[in-house]
Write an enzyme that holds these catalytic residues in place. Structure first.
Site, PDB file in Angstrom:
ATOM      1  N   GLU A  76      26.301  17.898  63.209  1.00 57.02           N
ATOM      2  CA  GLU A  76      25.774  16.599  63.627  1.00 57.02           C
ATOM      3  C   GLU A  76      24.835  16.032  62.564  1.00 57.02           C
ATOM      4  O   GLU A  76      24.854  14.826  62.286  1.00 57.02           O
ATOM      5  CB  GLU A  76      25.049  16.740  64.959  1.00 57.02           C
ATOM      6  CG  GLU A  76      25.958  17.104  66.123  1.00 57.02           C
ATOM      7  CD  GLU A  76      25.203  17.315  67.420  1.00 57.02           C
ATOM      8  OE1 GLU A  76      25.840  17.271  68.484  1.00 57.02           O
ATOM      9  OE2 GLU A  76      23.973  17.530  67.374  1.00 57.02           O
ATOM     10  N   GLU A 124      45.993  50.079  29.817  1.00 64.23           N
ATOM     11  CA  GLU A 124      45.442  50.657  28.596  1.00 64.23           C
ATOM     12  C   GLU A 124      46.516  51.469  27.854  1.00 64.23           C
ATOM     13  O   GLU A 124      47.257  52.243  28.473  1.00 64.23           O
ATOM     14  CB  GLU A 124      44.272  51.550  29.018  1.00 64.23           C
ATOM     15  CG  GLU A 124      43.543  52.280  27.939  1.00 64.23           C
ATOM     16  CD  GLU A 124      42.414  53.134  28.518  1.00 64.23           C
ATOM     17  OE1 GLU A 124      41.573  53.597  27.729  1.00 64.23           O
ATOM     18  OE2 GLU A 124      42.377  53.339  29.763  1.00 64.23           O
ATOM     19  N   LYS A 137      37.874  49.214  22.860  1.00 59.95           N
ATOM     20  CA  LYS A 137      37.135  49.881  23.932  1.00 59.95           C
ATOM     21  C   LYS A 137      35.770  50.301  23.395  1.00 59.95           C
ATOM     22  O   LYS A 137      35.663  50.841  22.292  1.00 59.95           O
ATOM     23  CB  LYS A 137      37.923  51.093  24.414  1.00 59.95           C
ATOM     24  CG  LYS A 137      37.365  51.789  25.648  1.00 59.95           C
ATOM     25  CD  LYS A 137      38.363  52.844  26.137  1.00 59.95           C
ATOM     26  CE  LYS A 137      37.932  53.504  27.430  1.00 59.95           C
ATOM     27  NZ  LYS A 137      38.950  54.449  27.938  1.00 59.95           N
ATOM     28  N   SER A 149      43.323  54.998  34.802  1.00 59.94           N
ATOM     29  CA  SER A 149      42.420  55.786  35.645  1.00 59.94           C
ATOM     30  C   SER A 149      43.260  56.700  36.524  1.00 59.94           C
ATOM     31  O   SER A 149      44.107  56.227  37.289  1.00 59.94           O
ATOM     32  CB  SER A 149      41.559  54.842  36.498  1.00 59.94           C
ATOM     33  OG  SER A 149      40.714  55.558  37.354  1.00 59.94           O
ATOM     34  N   TRP A 181      25.082  12.234  63.174  1.00 59.23           N
ATOM     35  CA  TRP A 181      25.398  11.999  64.585  1.00 59.23           C
ATOM     36  C   TRP A 181      24.220  12.461  65.448  1.00 59.23           C
ATOM     37  O   TRP A 181      24.282  13.393  66.222  1.00 59.23           O
ATOM     38  CB  TRP A 181      26.681  12.733  64.966  1.00 59.23           C
ATOM     39  CG  TRP A 181      27.243  12.350  66.304  1.00 59.23           C
ATOM     40  CD1 TRP A 181      27.263  13.114  67.423  1.00 59.23           C
ATOM     41  CD2 TRP A 181      27.871  11.118  66.651  1.00 59.23           C
ATOM     42  NE1 TRP A 181      27.849  12.437  68.456  1.00 59.23           N
ATOM     43  CE2 TRP A 181      28.236  11.205  68.005  1.00 59.23           C
ATOM     44  CE3 TRP A 181      28.148   9.939  65.959  1.00 59.23           C
ATOM     45  CZ2 TRP A 181      28.868  10.164  68.680  1.00 59.23           C
ATOM     46  CZ3 TRP A 181      28.782   8.907  66.624  1.00 59.23           C
ATOM     47  CH2 TRP A 181      29.138   9.019  67.966  1.00 59.23           C
ATOM     48  N   CYS A 190      39.027  50.105  30.721  1.00 61.37           N
ATOM     49  CA  CYS A 190      38.822  51.275  31.583  1.00 61.37           C
ATOM     50  C   CYS A 190      37.359  51.680  31.765  1.00 61.37           C
ATOM     51  O   CYS A 190      36.609  51.006  32.454  1.00 61.37           O
ATOM     52  CB  CYS A 190      39.655  52.435  31.083  1.00 61.37           C
ATOM     53  SG  CYS A 190      39.961  53.679  32.383  1.00 61.37           S
ATOM     54  N   TYR A 224      34.570  63.717  28.893  1.00 63.31           N
ATOM     55  CA  TYR A 224      34.134  64.587  29.983  1.00 63.31           C
ATOM     56  C   TYR A 224      35.337  64.930  30.849  1.00 63.31           C
ATOM     57  O   TYR A 224      36.351  64.222  30.846  1.00 63.31           O
ATOM     58  CB  TYR A 224      33.061  63.891  30.827  1.00 63.31           C
ATOM     59  CG  TYR A 224      33.472  62.524  31.329  1.00 63.31           C
ATOM     60  CD1 TYR A 224      34.216  62.382  32.497  1.00 63.31           C
ATOM     61  CD2 TYR A 224      33.130  61.375  30.620  1.00 63.31           C
ATOM     62  CE1 TYR A 224      34.607  61.134  32.947  1.00 63.31           C
ATOM     63  CE2 TYR A 224      33.511  60.126  31.058  1.00 63.31           C
ATOM     64  CZ  TYR A 224      34.248  60.006  32.231  1.00 63.31           C
ATOM     65  OH  TYR A 224      34.638  58.763  32.663  1.00 63.31           O
ATOM     66  N   GLY A 239      15.454  20.461  76.208  1.00 70.08           N
ATOM     67  CA  GLY A 239      16.293  19.564  76.986  1.00 70.08           C
ATOM     68  C   GLY A 239      17.677  20.164  77.104  1.00 70.08           C
ATOM     69  O   GLY A 239      18.350  20.413  76.102  1.00 70.08           O
TER      70      GLY A 239
END
Length: 645
Positions: A471, A46, A115, A203, A476, A176, A121, A356
């Site tokens: 299988e 940025e 942006k 950042s 198979w 950002c 803040y 089995g």
């Protein structure tokens, strides 16, 4: 680029705050270097042409003018570079100052993306200088041409940059804080069609922030099923109040492909598989809502070329590579299998199960799962009837392991020697027992299933299927033989994973004697044991007949999960198994895979119920609704073309 791969770069160059000439020169050197390294999407941080931390200097006319001049030089420097290059700078339009990403390509400025979310803040006071950019795209005029002329450039956040000859490559940008907000522009961008998102960022570094930043990028790439390239500002920014670490990240569908070292200005590269992303979106069907309106597409053309892949291709995509993750995954899968069976037992009020057992991997896993399901349901394990049915191909090793395993698991063991029954069947159908053909083999498999079904009737129980997904994919399995059961607990577990599940159980087994048996089962060659032994050893090895299961599982994963064409699967397999199998060997078994996969769908169309444990399944009720009579022609033709290359 070929096969949907594109090489991308996130670049943090050396800069000096407010020294636009120095910054512009370093940006141009870095973009040239990245281009020569093969990158065709190149992302800078940025406000890189001025520095992010200029603060009230952004109100100086001279700085803004010089930044625009450096942009002009940068655009001109991209002439002959067929790559999409994103560069950040402040730009004044009609008395308003915007934080923008300039999109450069081959001597042209394709667009300006402002942006949207401007922070105000903590230590970030961008609203003191910048205004939020518009979503809707308008055409603005900038003096960017070498002859002093004015260029008309799209301006607005709702822009997509689409590659004409690589339709999977659709790029969009955010800047950002746009990513950190509850409604990042990238959501609308991907809903509009973007497959690759880039973020020009600055950042700062505070304790723990890098972890959250990484999670943001990975999470956004995952939820939007996209590629994400994040380029962060680094050393060179002012340290009056903040420090910037140059944290660059490249992710694909939630997987972090590359990450830079922090506090070192670095360029990172990664190969993105855009066809994989498109295949995942197509499979998931999450982009079914109407596309957002008001997007402008700008087209560019990148010549087709070979991308030298640096990404690691996992030869065992069904099996986690990390040991700790593998153990966690194995426990989870065993629980899914057992929970599915437990529900079926409770729903049918059935306290007996018939399995089995052969002494092989699949029946071993089925027995382990059934025992766990009985424990969870509060049933006595004696309600599990483990039936061994020796016949012409049974070896002492597998017979002994099967019997001893059943006893140590607490199951009821029942032996039914089927030799005489099968011999009588041969006489009934006038089959010569010396002719050891498919009739010879399948007669045994169907006799075994009949025995299991009838014992289940006697005990008011259900037959638990043992066949695995590999299988089933290859067909198979003997139709109406081992193919059939009342509930198939292994139906979505591939052969390569079966082995790890059994090993996990053995490694965590508290009974040394049982663990010893399980390890011996793991060392036993995979075989249906339908042909007489040779010198007491197994004569019929499955992988000699159908090919290595690790190859077939690899083919199956990329065929079903992403819908890749055969040629791409071959390319990936050649890389994944380099040094293990020759290319001709891989090609041979890939042809076998496709032929068997298509011709054997009729066996999968009538599968018994069974729990899904992973992202790939061949259940005809959910994941694979495939016609039994589909032609394999175009897939084989794709392989034929590969053979001529």
């Amino acid at each position: 680029m070929k096969d949907g791969f594109i090489k991308v770069a996130a670049v943090t160059p050396n800069i000096k705050v407010a020294d636009t000439a120095y910054n512009g020169e370093n940006v141009r050197l870095a973009m040239r270097s990245a281009y020569e390294a093969g990158a065709r999407v190149i992302v800078f941080p940025e406000l890189v042409l001025t520095g992010y931390t200029c603060s009230d200097l952004f109100l100086q006319e001279l700085l803004l003018k010089k930044a625009k001049e450096e942009l002009m030089k940068t655009v001109q420097a991209t002439a002959g570079m067929e790559a999409l290059i994103f560069v950040g700078l402040p730009l004044e339009i009609d008395g308003r100052l915007y934080n923008v990403a300039a999109v450069c390509f081959d001597g042209s400025l394709l667009g300006l993306v402002p942006k949207k979310h401007i922070p105000n803040y903590g230590e970030f006071y961008e609203k003191r200088h910048f205004v939020s950019g518009p979503q809707e795209v308008e055409m603005i005029h900038l003096p960017l041409l070498p002859d002093g002329g004015v260029a008309e450039v799209p301006f607005g956040s709702n822009q997509l940059f689409s590659c004409e000859n690589m339709p999977e490559l659709i790029v969009a940008a955010e800047i950002c804080e746009d990513l950190w907000m509850p409604d990042p522009p990238s959501i609308a961008h991907t809903m509009a069609g973007a497959t690759l998102l880039v973020n020009l960022s600055a950042s700062d570094e505070v304790t723990g922030k890098a972890v959250y930043r990484r999670q943001l990028v990975e999470g956004q790439a995952a939820r939007l099923v996209c590629g994400y390239v994040y380029a962060g500002a680094g050393e060179g920014e002012s340290t009056t109040d903040l420090v910037f670490g140059g944290h660059n990240l490249i992710a694909e569908n939630g997987i972090l492909l590359k990450e830079s070292k922090r506090f070192e200005n670095e360029t990172i590269y990664a190969d993105l598989d855009l066809q994989r992303l498109i295949g995942e979106r197509r499979r998931m069907g999450i982009f079914d809502k109407q596309k957002p309106k008001g997007y402008q597409r700008t087209y560019f053309h990148i010549p087709q070329g070979e991308v030298q892949l640096e990404r690691w291709i996992d030869p065992a995509p069904f099996v986690p590579g990390d040991q700790a993750e593998r153990e966690e995954r194995c426990e989870e899968i065993l629980m899914i299998q057992a929970m599915g069976l437990k529900k079926r037992l409770l729903h049918t009020n059935c306290k007996h199960a018939v399995i089995g057992i052969s002494g092989g991997l699949d029946s071993t896993l089925a027995l382990l799962v059934t025992a766990r399901a009985f424990d969870m349901a509060g049933f006595a394990r004696s309600g599990i009837t483990a039936v061994t049915m020796p016949c012409f191909g049974t070896t002492d090793r597998t017979y002994t392991n099967a019997c001893e395993m059943a006893r140590r698991m607490g199951a009821s063991l029942q032996e039914v020697d089927i030799k005489e029954s099968v011999q009588k069947h041969f006489r009934d159908i006038d089959h010569d027992p010396t002719v050891q053909d498919v009739t010879y083999e399948n007669s045994q498999a169907r006799e075994r299933t009949q025995v299991l079904m009838d014992i289940a009737n006697q005990k008011s129980g259900m037959v638990i299927g043992t066949g695995d997904m590999s299988e089933l994919a290859l067909g198979w399995a003997t139709y109406n033989g081992d193919h059939m059961s009342m509930y198939g607990v292994n139906a979505s577990v591939p052969k390569t994973l079966v082995r790890h599940l059994v090993r996990y159980y053995a490694d965590n087994c508290q009974e040394p004697a049982l663990a010893h048996i399980l390890y011996d089962v793991l060392d036993t060659p995979v075989s249906p044991e339908l042909l007489p032994p040779k010198d007491g050893e197994i004569a019929q090895r499955t992988e000699d007949l159908v090919g290595p299961y690790e190859l077939h599982d690899f083919f199956l994963y990329y065929c079903l999960r992403f819908g890749f064409r055969p040629r791409k699967i071959y390319r990936l397999a050649s890389l994944a198994f380099n040094g293990v199998y020759e290319d001709e060997f891989i090609y041979h078994w890939l042809r076998t895979f496709y032929w068997r996969f298509f011709s054997q769908q009729f066996k999968r169309s009538c599968l018994p119920d069974g729990p899904k444990v992973g992202t790939v399944s061949v259940s005809p009720r959910g994941d694979l609704r495939m016609p039994s009579d589909a032609s394999v022609q175009i897939w084989m033709e794709d392989l034929e073309l590969l053979g001529k290359l």
